[in-house]
Design a protein around this motif. Structure first.
Motif, PDB file in Angstrom:
ATOM      1  N   GLU A 186       0.828  -1.209   0.000  1.00  0.00           N
ATOM      2  CA  GLU A 186       0.000   0.000   0.000  1.00  0.00           C
ATOM      3  C   GLU A 186       0.861   1.258   0.000  1.00  0.00           C
ATOM      4  OE1 GLU A 186      -3.145   0.001  -0.358  1.00  0.00           O
ATOM      5  OE2 GLU A 186      -3.764  -2.054   0.107  1.00  0.00           O
ATOM      6  N   ARG A 199       1.620   3.361  -3.386  1.00  0.00           N
ATOM      7  CA  ARG A 199       0.595   4.045  -4.173  1.00  0.00           C
ATOM      8  C   ARG A 199       1.011   5.454  -4.567  1.00  0.00           C
ATOM      9  NH1 ARG A 199      -4.060   7.226  -3.148  1.00  0.00           N
ATOM     10  NH2 ARG A 199      -5.672   6.907  -4.753  1.00  0.00           N
ATOM     11  N   GLU A 236     -14.790  -5.701  -4.572  1.00  0.00           N
ATOM     12  CA  GLU A 236     -13.713  -5.400  -3.620  1.00  0.00           C
ATOM     13  C   GLU A 236     -12.624  -4.532  -4.235  1.00  0.00           C
ATOM     14  OE1 GLU A 236     -12.306  -9.059  -1.592  1.00  0.00           O
ATOM     15  OE2 GLU A 236     -14.030 -10.012  -2.564  1.00  0.00           O
ATOM     16  N   TYR A 293     -12.964  -2.313  -7.067  1.00  0.00           N
ATOM     17  CA  TYR A 293     -13.378  -1.039  -7.657  1.00  0.00           C
ATOM     18  C   TYR A 293     -13.430   0.053  -6.598  1.00  0.00           C
ATOM     19  CZ  TYR A 293     -16.445   2.374  -9.944  1.00  0.00           C
ATOM     20  OH  TYR A 293     -16.987   3.520 -10.467  1.00  0.00           O
ATOM     21  N   ASP A 294     -12.777   1.198  -6.890  1.00  0.00           N
ATOM     22  CA  ASP A 294     -12.779   2.311  -5.933  1.00  0.00           C
ATOM     23  C   ASP A 294     -13.375   3.586  -6.518  1.00  0.00           C
ATOM     24  OD1 ASP A 294     -10.862   3.317  -7.652  1.00  0.00           O
ATOM     25  OD2 ASP A 294      -9.279   3.501  -6.139  1.00  0.00           O
ATOM     26  N   GLY A 295     -13.987   3.482  -7.701  1.00  0.00           N
ATOM     27  CA  GLY A 295     -14.589   4.645  -8.332  1.00  0.00           C
ATOM     28  C   GLY A 295     -13.680   5.351  -9.310  1.00  0.00           C
ATOM     29  N   ASP A 296     -12.373   5.025  -9.278  1.00  0.00           N
ATOM     30  CA  ASP A 296     -11.435   5.732 -10.147  1.00  0.00           C
ATOM     31  C   ASP A 296     -10.437   4.807 -10.821  1.00  0.00           C
ATOM     32  OD1 ASP A 296     -10.755   8.209 -11.247  1.00  0.00           O
ATOM     33  OD2 ASP A 296      -9.080   8.476  -9.862  1.00  0.00           O
ATOM     34  N   ASN A 297     -10.584   3.490 -10.655  1.00  0.00           N
ATOM     35  CA  ASN A 297      -9.624   2.561 -11.261  1.00  0.00           C
ATOM     36  C   ASN A 297     -10.267   1.645 -12.291  1.00  0.00           C
ATOM     37  OD1 ASN A 297     -11.104   0.931  -9.565  1.00  0.00           O
ATOM     38  ND2 ASN A 297      -9.379   0.236  -8.316  1.00  0.00           N
ATOM     39  N   LYS A 299      -5.999   7.044 -14.385  1.00  0.00           N
ATOM     40  CA  LYS A 299      -6.767   5.864 -13.985  1.00  0.00           C
ATOM     41  C   LYS A 299      -5.920   4.593 -14.081  1.00  0.00           C
ATOM     42  CE  LYS A 299     -11.247   5.632 -14.998  1.00  0.00           C
ATOM     43  NZ  LYS A 299     -12.006   6.081 -13.819  1.00  0.00           N
ATOM     44  N   GLU A 343      -3.913   4.496 -10.990  1.00  0.00           N
ATOM     45  CA  GLU A 343      -4.777   4.143  -9.871  1.00  0.00           C
ATOM     46  C   GLU A 343      -5.046   2.636  -9.851  1.00  0.00           C
ATOM     47  OE1 GLU A 343      -7.017   5.185  -6.440  1.00  0.00           O
ATOM     48  OE2 GLU A 343      -5.699   6.430  -7.678  1.00  0.00           O
ATOM     49  N   THR A 360      -3.702   0.462  -6.699  1.00  0.00           N
ATOM     50  CA  THR A 360      -4.696  -0.029  -5.740  1.00  0.00           C
ATOM     51  C   THR A 360      -4.946  -1.524  -5.849  1.00  0.00           C
ATOM     52  OG1 THR A 360      -6.510   0.492  -7.278  1.00  0.00           O
ATOM     53  CG2 THR A 360      -5.891   2.188  -5.670  1.00  0.00           C
ATOM     54  N   ARG A 392      -3.478  -5.507  -3.226  1.00  0.00           N
ATOM     55  CA  ARG A 392      -4.621  -6.172  -2.607  1.00  0.00           C
ATOM     56  C   ARG A 392      -4.997  -7.480  -3.283  1.00  0.00           C
ATOM     57  NH1 ARG A 392      -9.169  -1.972  -2.929  1.00  0.00           N
ATOM     58  NH2 ARG A 392     -10.336  -3.627  -1.870  1.00  0.00           N
TER      59      ARG A 392
END
Length: 729
Positions: free
Chosen positions: A443, A446, A628, A630-634, A690, A693, A697, A701
């Motif tokens: 992490e 990033r 799990e 997807y963060d809205g920007d990737n 993107k 990102e 991200t 994970r």
């Protein structure tokens, strides 16, 4: 205790003559570490580039290499320096004792056994059909990287899974080659006398003989069982010939070889696992063998079951009841009644362990039910999959039971070193130095990834995309030459696939629930997208349908025929014979990874993780791992209308229509415009943001390192600790 100090026998060396100065190539060729080390693969290419391009198999390369050419190689200082550098890396890797597992769990001094029906390690070792096997292969690779004392168990298939040819009409042709094991990166296990290790398995009125082979995966040995030996009757030798053989009795025998034979192979090699991990239910007969062995020592059946349950882990993938393996009760009695009689129990007591219908008699024997009833740790392969599994198996694992006994989630991961493109690996090495693998898998990396130069990332991505283009043109040329195209028509393929054009990839098993046809649900809008003058789109598809899956084969034919239509030809391509190499090329080179399963049918879907690590943006239904990730920007979520006005779930056809509309809306309004929006330097700056990102991200994970650490902490080590509190393991 280091795993390599346990009772693993020495292996035979293949009869390949090598000069003394490069004799280390023996061990390197037979250790699949080279499959995830680009420097090692470059070394094989440096020996014979043409042979390497043809085989991608170092054993085959060394066997075929003309020994008279070695002197030329030995006089090449650059080659010798390259050899010595790779061997130093290889020896350093194997000799490292300061691994994660050694630091985290120094108390573990016995190996962990991992059973699976298939293993996807490399395309040169055809032991896999798709996602389950590739996941198992990545599990072994990360276990090796982390120093986990794992030993894998599987089957060695003489004919493997089929190769796929697509004929001129789009029909899938299934071709089963016969493999020469002496030319694969595997070696027979050797006993103390130096002879091959064979174990026996009672099969009706005869004994089945199983030869044990070993594929070495870094530090991890993978035991492979083979029935094609002269000691067996000619009718028994084909048992391990084909992966997922369609015959039900043959499949039952095959799974006995995996489970019972696998447990006996470990015993024959002196390996006493502390934990037994079943990846899907195909191997669950190992639990019968373990209970039988305990009963033969005087342990009661009940105590034997309790003991094996306390040391067993089960991973379930399949989210529909019909997808879980089962066998008819009369067939089960035929094979297991004599075995049960030998240890003094009624066969019905064993069959009850596989009863999935609330104890109703004469039900099919369900392998997942057997695995669940005999495992202390049960997990799905994503959070959503675990929820579905918990509901589906709530009659066996009560939802209100103790937390430690419920179905958990250990979300799948993928092995970055296997799936990350060479160009990006070189870029990350340049950006972050020798520790780049650790950085991008944490992490903490990033912010550094987000701050890195846009242009350099884009250039590396385009380099991987151009490599995909070269690969695609070669594949298409071979395919269409077989269809009878003229030399002039084949030459035109050199202009096929433009690396500057937005490219969508879709590659997976062609099961109907994965909805490969969703992208073709509105051909008018699709034609407008691919033919747009300023902002065109091109699409790559690949995948096999099981030989028994007629609907899947018909879908392949339909899509192939569409790809040859006047409006889509040259922009839509179906790449035949989907395997690990095709998969690597696609995830490393496309811009967008499309996933359109019918929710919640996708257990996990690891291909999207591989693509994201390479900077591709996922365009996916919120199923499997993607909720799990997807963060809205990737990336993007394809969110069709989920409920009708009556608040009842839509039927499948209605849901397909809604999801198709949502897919086209995203493509037209967001995905395509964003890709073609350029800054002063000609770069798609918002798109690259993107991409960064996604890499930053998703990589930490959803790496298989994280997955294996999760298994170690939540399953392996915790079971060992609980067992130790009760009695010594």
């Amino acid at each position: 205790m280091p795993f390599d100090s346990l009772a693993i026998p020495r292996l035979h060396i293949a009869d390949i003559e090598l000069p003394r100065d490069v004799r280390g190539l023996y061990d390197l060729a037979y250790n699949l570490w080279w499959t995830w080390n680009p420097r090692a693969r470059q070394l094989w290419s440096a020996i014979d580039a043409r042979a390497w391009a043809l085989y991608r198999n170092p054993v085959q390369l060394l066997i075929n290499f003309d020994r008279t050419h070695w002197q030329e190689k030995l006089e090449d200082e650059n080659f010798l320096a390259q050899y010595q550098r790779v061997m130093k890396m290889f020896e350093s890797y194997l000799g490292n004792r300061e691994t994660w597992f050694a630091r985290a769990h120094p108390e573990v001094d016995r190996p962990l056994a991992y059973f699976c029906m298939e293993y996807g390690l490399h395309q040169s070792l055809p032991l896999y059909s798709g996602g389950l096997g590739v996941l198992a292969g990545d599990h072994l690779k990360s276990a090796s990287d982390l120093g986990v004392p794992l030993v894998g168990v599987g089957l060695l298939y003489r004919n493997g899974y089929f190769h796929q040819n697509i004929d001129a009409d789009g029909r899938q042709q299934n071709i089963y080659p016969e493999y020469d094991f002496s030319r694969l990166p595997i070696r027979p296990a050797a006993g103390h006398t130096g002879r091959p290790v064979l174990v026996t398995l009672p099969l009706g009125d005869r004994e089945l003989h199983l030869q044990v082979w070993i594929a070495q995966v870094g530090r991890v040995p993978l035991l492979l069982l083979d029935t094609d030996v002269v000691q067996n009757d000619s009718a028994d030798r084909p048992i391990t010939s084909i992966l997922y053989t369609p015959g039900r009795e043959m499949r039952l025998v095959q799974e006995q070889v995996l489970g019972i034979g696998g447990a006996r192979a470990l015993a024959a090699l002196g390996i006493e696992p502390a934990i037994w991990h079943m990846n899907e239910g195909h191997s669950a007969f190992l639990q019968f063998e373990r209970a039988r062995a305990a009963a033969s020592r005087g342990v009661s059946w009940e105590n034997a079951l309790a003991g094996l349950k306390a040391t067993s882990v089960f991973t379930t993938h399949t989210p529909v009841p019909a997808g879980n393996e089962s066998f008819e009760a009369p067939l089960m009695r035929q094979y297991f009644a004599p075995r049960c009689a030998e240890i003094g129990i009624e066969v019905e007591r064993f069959l009850a362990l596989g009863n999935n219908d609330h104890g109703q008699p004469n039900q099919p024997f369900n392998m997942t039910a057997l695995a669940i009833r005999t495992s202390a740790r049960i997990n799905g392969v994503s959070r959503l999959n675990a929820e579905v599994a918990a509901s589906m198996w709530s009659h066996l694992v009560p939802l209100a039971g103790p937390e430690a006994e419920r179905v958990r989630a250990v979300t799948n991961g993928v092995h970055p070193a296997t799936w990350l493109g060479f160009e990006l690996q070189e870029l990350f090495s340049r950006w972050f130095g020798e520790g780049w693998e650790t950085l991008i898998a944490s992490e903490a990396g990033r912010e550094r990834i987000l701050a890195a130069p846009d242009g350099e990332l884009w250039d590396a991505h385009l380099a991987q995309k151009r490599r995909l283009a070269r690969f695609l043109r070669g594949r298409l040329r071979d395919q269409f030459a077989r269809h009878g195209l003229s030399p002039g028509e084949l030459r035109k393929l050199e202009n096929t696939f433009d690396a500057q054009v937005l490219t969508i990839g879709f590659a997976r098993r062609f099961a109907t629930y994965k909805r490969a046809g969703l992208l073709f649900s509105d051909l008018h809008r699709l034609r407008q997208l691919v033919a747009h003058r300023e902002q065109p789109l091109q699409i790559l598809l690949a995948g096999k349908a099981h030989p028994a899956d007629k609907a899947g084969q018909e879908l392949i034919q339909h899509i192939f025929q569409l790809s040859q239509s006047d409006d889509l030809k040259g922009r839509v391509f179906f790449v035949e014979d989907y395997d690990m190499r095709v998969g690597r090329m696609l995830v490393q080179g496309v811009d967008v990874w499309l996933n359109t399963p019918r929710r919640p049918m996708e257990a996990s879907g690891t291909s999207g993780m591989k693509a994201a690590m390479n900077g591709a943006l996922n365009l996916s239904i919120a199923d499997g791992w993607w909720p799990e990730g997807y963060d809205g920007d990737n990336g993007w979520v394809i969110a069709g209308k989920a409920l009708a006005d009556s608040e009842k779930a839509l039927d499948e056809a209605a849901q397909d229509r809604e999801d198709g509309l949502a897919l086209y809306h995203l493509l037209e309004e967001e995905v395509v415009p964003l890709y073609y929006r350029r800054d002063e330097q000609g770069h798609p700056a918002d798109w690259i943001r993107k991409m960064k990102e996604a890499i930053a991200t998703i990589t930490p994970r959803f790496s298989s390192d994280r997955m294996v650490r999760d298994y170690c902490e939540s399953a392996y080590a915790s079971l060992l600790a609980a067992r130790t509190e009760e009695q010594p393991v």
